[in-house]
Design a protein around this motif. Sequence first.
Motif, PDB file in Angstrom:
ATOM      1  N   ALA A 119       3.697  -3.009  -8.275  1.00 57.14           N
ATOM      2  CA  ALA A 119       3.925  -2.121  -7.128  1.00 57.14           C
ATOM      3  C   ALA A 119       5.344  -2.285  -6.591  1.00 57.14           C
ATOM      4  CB  ALA A 119       2.904  -2.410  -6.037  1.00 57.14           C
ATOM      5  N   GLU A 120       5.836  -3.524  -6.563  1.00 65.76           N
ATOM      6  CA  GLU A 120       7.210  -3.770  -6.100  1.00 65.76           C
ATOM      7  C   GLU A 120       8.222  -3.029  -6.975  1.00 65.76           C
ATOM      8  OE1 GLU A 120       7.497  -7.961  -6.362  1.00 65.76           O
ATOM      9  OE2 GLU A 120       6.464  -8.361  -4.456  1.00 65.76           O
ATOM     10  N   LEU A 149       0.987   7.812 -13.600  1.00 66.33           N
ATOM     11  CA  LEU A 149       1.137   7.490 -12.186  1.00 66.33           C
ATOM     12  C   LEU A 149       2.451   8.050 -11.652  1.00 66.33           C
ATOM     13  CD1 LEU A 149      -0.217   5.780  -9.876  1.00 66.33           C
ATOM     14  CD2 LEU A 149       1.291   3.920 -10.565  1.00 66.33           C
ATOM     15  N   TYR A 150       2.356   8.810 -10.561  1.00 70.82           N
ATOM     16  CA  TYR A 150       3.545   9.369  -9.895  1.00 70.82           C
ATOM     17  C   TYR A 150       3.734   8.613  -8.580  1.00 70.82           C
ATOM     18  CZ  TYR A 150       3.523  13.311 -13.150  1.00 70.82           C
ATOM     19  OH  TYR A 150       3.578  14.097 -14.278  1.00 70.82           O
ATOM     20  N   THR A 151       4.765   7.767  -8.549  1.00 69.42           N
ATOM     21  CA  THR A 151       5.028   6.928  -7.380  1.00 69.42           C
ATOM     22  C   THR A 151       6.257   7.445  -6.637  1.00 69.42           C
ATOM     23  OG1 THR A 151       4.279   5.064  -8.728  1.00 69.42           O
ATOM     24  CG2 THR A 151       5.294   4.549  -6.616  1.00 69.42           C
ATOM     25  N   PRO A 152       6.168   7.644  -5.311  1.00 70.55           N
ATOM     26  CA  PRO A 152       7.330   8.142  -4.568  1.00 70.55           C
ATOM     27  C   PRO A 152       8.477   7.133  -4.593  1.00 70.55           C
ATOM     28  CG  PRO A 152       5.594   7.467  -3.066  1.00 70.55           C
ATOM     29  CD  PRO A 152       5.007   7.420  -4.443  1.00 70.55           C
ATOM     30  N   LEU A 153       9.678   7.627  -4.903  1.00 73.17           N
ATOM     31  CA  LEU A 153      10.852   6.758  -4.943  1.00 73.17           C
ATOM     32  C   LEU A 153      11.346   6.489  -3.527  1.00 73.17           C
ATOM     33  CD1 LEU A 153      12.745   8.417  -7.926  1.00 73.17           C
ATOM     34  CD2 LEU A 153      11.637   6.183  -7.933  1.00 73.17           C
ATOM     35  N   ARG A 154      11.699   5.248  -3.288  1.00 75.07           N
ATOM     36  CA  ARG A 154      12.189   4.867  -1.966  1.00 75.07           C
ATOM     37  C   ARG A 154      13.578   5.458  -1.734  1.00 75.07           C
ATOM     38  NH1 ARG A 154      12.004  -1.357   0.311  1.00 75.07           N
ATOM     39  NH2 ARG A 154      11.512  -0.804   2.468  1.00 75.07           N
ATOM     40  N   ASP A 155      13.782   6.059  -0.577  1.00 76.04           N
ATOM     41  CA  ASP A 155      15.079   6.653  -0.202  1.00 76.04           C
ATOM     42  C   ASP A 155      15.543   7.695  -1.210  1.00 76.04           C
ATOM     43  OD1 ASP A 155      15.162   4.907   1.974  1.00 76.04           O
ATOM     44  OD2 ASP A 155      16.095   3.340   0.753  1.00 76.04           O
ATOM     45  N   ALA A 156      14.569   8.373  -1.836  1.00 74.56           N
ATOM     46  CA  ALA A 156      14.953   9.397  -2.817  1.00 74.56           C
ATOM     47  C   ALA A 156      15.414  10.668  -2.107  1.00 74.56           C
ATOM     48  CB  ALA A 156      13.771   9.710  -3.726  1.00 74.56           C
ATOM     49  N   SER A 157      16.385  11.302  -2.681  1.00 78.79           N
ATOM     50  CA  SER A 157      16.887  12.568  -2.145  1.00 78.79           C
ATOM     51  C   SER A 157      16.501  13.686  -3.110  1.00 78.79           C
ATOM     52  CB  SER A 157      18.412  12.518  -1.986  1.00 78.79           C
ATOM     53  OG  SER A 157      18.902  13.801  -1.680  1.00 78.79           O
ATOM     54  N   TYR A 207      10.638  -2.102  -3.888  1.00 77.49           N
ATOM     55  CA  TYR A 207      10.485  -2.753  -2.588  1.00 77.49           C
ATOM     56  C   TYR A 207      11.183  -4.110  -2.498  1.00 77.49           C
ATOM     57  CZ  TYR A 207       7.236   0.295  -0.060  1.00 77.49           C
ATOM     58  OH  TYR A 207       6.678   1.320   0.644  1.00 77.49           O
ATOM     59  N   GLY A 208      11.476  -4.717  -3.631  1.00 78.08           N
ATOM     60  CA  GLY A 208      12.081  -6.051  -3.575  1.00 78.08           C
ATOM     61  C   GLY A 208      11.118  -7.046  -2.963  1.00 78.08           C
ATOM     62  N   THR A 209      11.537  -7.660  -1.848  1.00 75.19           N
ATOM     63  CA  THR A 209      10.668  -8.637  -1.174  1.00 75.19           C
ATOM     64  C   THR A 209       9.876  -8.006  -0.023  1.00 75.19           C
ATOM     65  OG1 THR A 209      12.508  -9.296   0.272  1.00 75.19           O
ATOM     66  CG2 THR A 209      12.164 -10.579  -1.740  1.00 75.19           C
ATOM     67  N   GLU A 247       0.844  -1.191   0.000  1.00 74.38           N
ATOM     68  CA  GLU A 247       0.000   0.000   0.000  1.00 74.38           C
ATOM     69  C   GLU A 247       0.881   1.243   0.000  1.00 74.38           C
ATOM     70  OE1 GLU A 247      -3.309  -2.194   2.901  1.00 74.38           O
ATOM     71  OE2 GLU A 247      -2.067  -0.561   3.640  1.00 74.38           O
ATOM     72  N   GLU A 248       0.522   2.192  -0.824  1.00 70.73           N
ATOM     73  CA  GLU A 248       1.311   3.431  -0.895  1.00 70.73           C
ATOM     74  C   GLU A 248       0.440   4.558  -1.442  1.00 70.73           C
ATOM     75  OE1 GLU A 248       3.419   5.783   0.088  1.00 70.73           O
ATOM     76  OE2 GLU A 248       4.975   4.228  -0.015  1.00 70.73           O
ATOM     77  N   THR A 249       0.641   5.741  -0.913  1.00 65.30           N
ATOM     78  CA  THR A 249      -0.046   6.920  -1.440  1.00 65.30           C
ATOM     79  C   THR A 249       0.688   7.404  -2.681  1.00 65.30           C
ATOM     80  OG1 THR A 249      -0.791   7.579   0.769  1.00 65.30           O
ATOM     81  CG2 THR A 249      -0.806   9.279  -0.940  1.00 65.30           C
TER      82      THR A 249
END
Length: 383
Positions: free
Chosen positions: A196-197, A151-159, A202-204, A78-80
Amino acid sequence: MSWITRISVVGIAVITAALIIILSAFNGIEQMVSKLYSDYDPAITMRSSEGKTFDSTSVNLNQLRKIPGVISLSKAIEETVIIKHGKKWVNARMVGVDYSFVDACNLSKHMVDGYPVLEENGEPTAVIGASLLDKIDGYISELDGYEELTLYTPLRDASIARLKSPFKVSPLKVVGRMNYNKDVNMSDLLVPINYAEIQLNYGTDITAIYFHAKKENIEQIKAALVAKFGDHFQIKTAAEKNELIFKTSESEKKIVVLILLFIFVLAAFNLVASLNMLFIEKKENIETMERFGATKRFIFQIFFFEGILIALKGIGIGLVLGIGVCLLQNHYGFLQMPNSGGNDAFPVILRVRDVLFILGTVSGLSVLSAYFPVAYLVRKTSA
């Protein structure tokens, strides 16, 4: 039968019928709300207590599937996210799931238009909440069979300092609109979990595990999960997740029943007046009976049972009327749900325990309404 006695019978009958109809209507609304939420919301949701995500490989899913009562389970992400269509932008809750979730939530039965698939020709597709697509002026084209969104998805650990945008921007085909409840319709976007992964990198990792289970086994399954994982995971049933909605509905039902019972008490004053008038009318007969040796107890019983008969007549008519209205609504659906276009009848569920509760309550109040006035009148006559 005097006019005031007729008023007593009508008053008791109307309130008795109203109690049956109102309780049955609330039962129908409760079941409808429960179905709207329980169809989509899993019976049990398990989330990490220590963070937003957790590694799915840290949980033995095969063992969880073997817990008695579990029908199926689904990994979920789940993600906004932000959805763009033309010049319209809107926030949405992207829910990455697999096909076991699609089957468990009866998605095909809740489609407004389009079709319930999350992959087509090897490409990911999405199903969106009906109101959410309307909000961005989108629609499922009959010619193409889909609507394309960005679709605009927030990047994980993005700076933000290193990147122009902290979002991953991707096109997404929406092939269906779903209709469950207001919350889902206004916010949710179903996509394949592998999509979504990739989008979130997100990997696993996942954010939740959805359990679909038999209703009678939900509490046992929750207890088994709590015993297994302790405080490491938050484990909630669908009822706990939507606790406010169900408690509000139950409170409204109780308040309405109390109001109607209070009105019944007011209607019972007609019975008091009827007995009073009858007592005055038969005063000479009472004196004659006393000369022939009739006791106060005997006179009390005559008028008390007269009051009970008046009340029982009203209660009987009310029961027949209330049950009849409910059965007719169930069979013919005279009253339709608002904004249903005449396709959905207002739900009414008649339960035996409710009828017995109403019968017992109104009978008890009727007995009290007959007993105390007659006792007072007999005592006053003897004074």
